[in-house]
Motif scaffolding. Structure first.
Motif, PDB file in Angstrom:
ATOM      1  N   MET A 287      -8.582  11.636   4.019  1.00 43.80           N
ATOM      2  CA  MET A 287      -7.794  10.475   3.644  1.00 43.80           C
ATOM      3  C   MET A 287      -6.598  10.278   4.570  1.00 43.80           C
ATOM      4  SD  MET A 287      -7.838  10.510  -0.508  1.00 43.80           S
ATOM      5  CE  MET A 287      -9.396  10.550  -1.396  1.00 43.80           C
ATOM      6  N   GLY A 288      -6.625  10.905   5.741  1.00 47.22           N
ATOM      7  CA  GLY A 288      -5.523  10.723   6.665  1.00 47.22           C
ATOM      8  C   GLY A 288      -5.677   9.417   7.409  1.00 47.22           C
ATOM      9  N   ASN A 289      -5.185   8.321   6.851  1.00 49.43           N
ATOM     10  CA  ASN A 289      -5.411   7.002   7.434  1.00 49.43           C
ATOM     11  C   ASN A 289      -4.116   6.308   7.820  1.00 49.43           C
ATOM     12  OD1 ASN A 289      -4.419   6.617   4.903  1.00 49.43           O
ATOM     13  ND2 ASN A 289      -5.874   4.998   4.320  1.00 49.43           N
ATOM     14  N   GLY A 290      -3.018   7.054   7.836  1.00 47.14           N
ATOM     15  CA  GLY A 290      -1.763   6.451   8.222  1.00 47.14           C
ATOM     16  C   GLY A 290      -1.253   5.425   7.242  1.00 47.14           C
ATOM     17  N   THR A 291      -1.695   5.469   6.002  1.00 50.84           N
ATOM     18  CA  THR A 291      -1.273   4.488   5.025  1.00 50.84           C
ATOM     19  C   THR A 291       0.188   4.664   4.660  1.00 50.84           C
ATOM     20  OG1 THR A 291      -1.656   3.634   2.816  1.00 50.84           O
ATOM     21  CG2 THR A 291      -2.045   5.960   3.126  1.00 50.84           C
ATOM     22  N   THR A 292       0.866   3.566   4.389  1.00 42.40           N
ATOM     23  CA  THR A 292       2.264   3.619   3.955  1.00 42.40           C
ATOM     24  C   THR A 292       2.364   3.577   2.439  1.00 42.40           C
ATOM     25  OG1 THR A 292       2.435   1.209   4.142  1.00 42.40           O
ATOM     26  CG2 THR A 292       3.075   2.513   6.060  1.00 42.40           C
ATOM     27  N   VAL A 293       1.259   3.416   1.754  1.00 44.80           N
ATOM     28  CA  VAL A 293       1.243   3.353   0.291  1.00 44.80           C
ATOM     29  C   VAL A 293       0.953   4.750  -0.254  1.00 44.80           C
ATOM     30  CG1 VAL A 293       0.080   2.396  -1.721  1.00 44.80           C
ATOM     31  CG2 VAL A 293       0.531   0.951   0.254  1.00 44.80           C
ATOM     32  N   GLN A 294       1.886   5.298  -1.013  1.00 45.52           N
ATOM     33  CA  GLN A 294       1.713   6.610  -1.615  1.00 45.52           C
ATOM     34  C   GLN A 294       1.181   6.520  -3.051  1.00 45.52           C
ATOM     35  OE1 GLN A 294       2.073   9.394   0.240  1.00 45.52           O
ATOM     36  NE2 GLN A 294       2.495   7.958   1.903  1.00 45.52           N
TER      37      GLN A 294
ATOM     38  N   LYS B 232       2.716   3.088 -18.396  1.00 45.98           N
ATOM     39  CA  LYS B 232       2.625   3.871 -17.161  1.00 45.98           C
ATOM     40  C   LYS B 232       1.478   3.332 -16.311  1.00 45.98           C
ATOM     41  CE  LYS B 232       4.718   8.174 -18.761  1.00 45.98           C
ATOM     42  NZ  LYS B 232       4.564   9.641 -18.898  1.00 45.98           N
ATOM     43  N   GLN B 233       1.808   2.464 -15.397  1.00 47.54           N
ATOM     44  CA  GLN B 233       0.790   1.773 -14.611  1.00 47.54           C
ATOM     45  C   GLN B 233       0.621   2.339 -13.209  1.00 47.54           C
ATOM     46  OE1 GLN B 233       2.790  -2.129 -16.008  1.00 47.54           O
ATOM     47  NE2 GLN B 233       0.702  -2.755 -15.500  1.00 47.54           N
ATOM     48  N   THR B 234       1.480   3.262 -12.798  1.00 46.66           N
ATOM     49  CA  THR B 234       1.371   3.810 -11.447  1.00 46.66           C
ATOM     50  C   THR B 234       0.365   4.956 -11.407  1.00 46.66           C
ATOM     51  OG1 THR B 234       3.222   5.319 -11.860  1.00 46.66           O
ATOM     52  CG2 THR B 234       3.739   3.181 -10.872  1.00 46.66           C
ATOM     53  N   ILE B 235      -0.274   5.082 -10.265  1.00 43.24           N
ATOM     54  CA  ILE B 235      -1.222   6.169 -10.025  1.00 43.24           C
ATOM     55  C   ILE B 235      -1.134   6.533  -8.549  1.00 43.24           C
ATOM     56  CG2 ILE B 235      -3.146   4.540  -9.649  1.00 43.24           C
ATOM     57  CD1 ILE B 235      -5.007   6.670 -10.873  1.00 43.24           C
ATOM     58  N   SER B 236      -1.133   7.823  -8.248  1.00 50.26           N
ATOM     59  CA  SER B 236      -0.983   8.260  -6.865  1.00 50.26           C
ATOM     60  C   SER B 236      -2.213   7.879  -6.039  1.00 50.26           C
ATOM     61  CB  SER B 236      -0.755   9.771  -6.797  1.00 50.26           C
ATOM     62  OG  SER B 236      -1.930  10.470  -7.172  1.00 50.26           O
ATOM     63  N   PHE B 237      -2.025   7.860  -4.729  1.00 50.58           N
ATOM     64  CA  PHE B 237      -3.098   7.496  -3.805  1.00 50.58           C
ATOM     65  C   PHE B 237      -4.313   8.408  -3.992  1.00 50.58           C
ATOM     66  CE2 PHE B 237      -5.340   7.661   0.234  1.00 50.58           C
ATOM     67  CZ  PHE B 237      -5.394   6.333   0.613  1.00 50.58           C
ATOM     68  N   VAL B 238      -4.062   9.733  -4.022  1.00 49.43           N
ATOM     69  CA  VAL B 238      -5.156  10.695  -4.155  1.00 49.43           C
ATOM     70  C   VAL B 238      -5.825  10.563  -5.519  1.00 49.43           C
ATOM     71  CG1 VAL B 238      -5.749  13.141  -4.230  1.00 49.43           C
ATOM     72  CG2 VAL B 238      -4.131  12.308  -2.511  1.00 49.43           C
ATOM     73  N   ALA B 239      -5.016  10.478  -6.591  1.00 49.39           N
ATOM     74  CA  ALA B 239      -5.574  10.354  -7.944  1.00 49.39           C
ATOM     75  C   ALA B 239      -6.396   9.088  -8.087  1.00 49.39           C
ATOM     76  CB  ALA B 239      -4.451  10.376  -8.976  1.00 49.39           C
ATOM     77  N   CYS B 240      -5.972   8.035  -7.429  1.00 51.41           N
ATOM     78  CA  CYS B 240      -6.684   6.758  -7.489  1.00 51.41           C
ATOM     79  C   CYS B 240      -8.086   6.890  -6.899  1.00 51.41           C
ATOM     80  CB  CYS B 240      -5.886   5.680  -6.754  1.00 51.41           C
ATOM     81  SG  CYS B 240      -6.591   4.027  -6.865  1.00 51.41           S
TER      82      CYS B 240
END
Length: 310
Positions: free
Chosen positions: A1-8, A87-95
């Motif tokens: 998942m190393g894609n340089g994304t700025t969204v955590q 609680k609507q947030t979810i981490s990038f990995v968890a998503c």
């Protein structure tokens, strides 16, 4: 998942139009979730403990019910948190883990449905050879093959989507992480990911549907040739519950996934996904046990054993 994304992390939009009814919706969905888990766990337990259900049909049904528990558990707890706590947030990995589990179990479910169709076909069309053809080794190999094929394909497509760039916005117009909405959020070229997702969905749905149609065509021909109406009714009753589950699963999933452009109809996808993740797992235990005398008998015996052990 190393894609340089700025969204955590991502934000799951849920159902904003009815969010003010959060506590009521939480109660309704919690009851549906608990009922679904309870029903499927009961089926798994009865299949594992009853000597009368040691057949390929119930072996596949037990596996199907187990994965139904996993399927709904991958989505509904987060939806409950959205309704009750906001609680609507979810981490990038968890998503992406949620997306993988959801799509993997869903795809495996369709292949398993096709295997169950073949099992019914052999049982009705080749009753004398059924124990030989559908022996424990064959059943295990079929399940293993379905799991291996599904894992390979779904891992490929999820890794492909996870390598896209996500620059923002990070609001997912859904109540869980699904591949279509995630592709829609990407700021990179998504044509190859969309094509792969669409092609994979089409491949799994069509292959399982073709196998099921061939199996049930053979079943219908065999049932029509049976000499008595009672025999025809008995043969059809073993397939009727399977056909109801098929219609629910294919109807919702074809509507959601078999679209060349995943950016279309995201809003209406939520309602169809709700049917797929809440209604269908809730109805499956009822559909498979309501008219099944063998399951009724096994349930009574299990209840009697529990009472005697006290």
């Amino acid at each position: 998942m190393g894609n340089g994304t700025t969204v955590q992390e991502f934000t799951l939009e849920g159902f904003p139009a009815v969010q003010r009814l959060g506590r009521l919706l939480f109660s309704v969905h919690l009851l549906a979730y608990l009922a679904s888990i309870t029903g499927n766990v009961v089926i798994v337990s009865v299949v594992c403990t009853s000597a009368h259900l040691r057949t390929p049909m119930y072996f596949f049904l037990g596996i199907f019910s187990f994965f139904e528990c996993c399927f709904t558990s991958a989505v509904i707890p987060k939806l409950l948190a959205i309704f009750l706590l906001g609680k609507q947030t979810i981490s990038f990995v968890a998503c992406f883990i949620q997306a993988f589990v959801f799509v993997f179990i869903g795809a495996f479910g369709f292949l398993l449905i096709a295997v169950m169709s073949v099992d019914r076909c052999v049982a009705i069309c080749k009753p004398l050879h059924y124990p030989t053809i559908m022996n424990p080794r064959t059943c295990t190999l079929l399940i293993t093959a379905c799991l291996a094929v599904t894992f390979a394909f779904i891992t490929w497509v999820v890794v492909k989507v996870s390598r896209l760039s996500f620059c923002g916005p990070h609001v997912i117009p859904h109540f869980f992480c699904d591949l279509g909405p995630l592709i829609h959020l990407s700021c990179s070229d998504t044509r190859s990911a969309e094509t792969l997702t669409f092609g994979l969905a089409l491949l799994i749905l069509l292959s399982s549907l073709i196998i099921t149609i061939i199996a049930y065509s053979s079943i219908v021909v065999t049932i029509v040739r049976l000499p008595s109406a009672r025999e025809r009714q008995k043969a059809f009753s073993t397939c009727s519950s399977h056909l109801i589950v098929l219609s629910l699963m294919y109807g919702s999933c074809v509507f959601i996934y078999v679209k060349p452009k995943q950016t279309s109809r995201l809003e209406s996808n939520r309602e169809a996904a709700l049917v797929n993740t809440v209604v269908t797992p809730l109805l499956n235990p009822v559909i498979y046990t309501l008219r099944n005398k063998q399951v009724h008998r096994a349930l009574r015996e299990t209840v009697c054993r529990i009472k005697m052990s006290r």
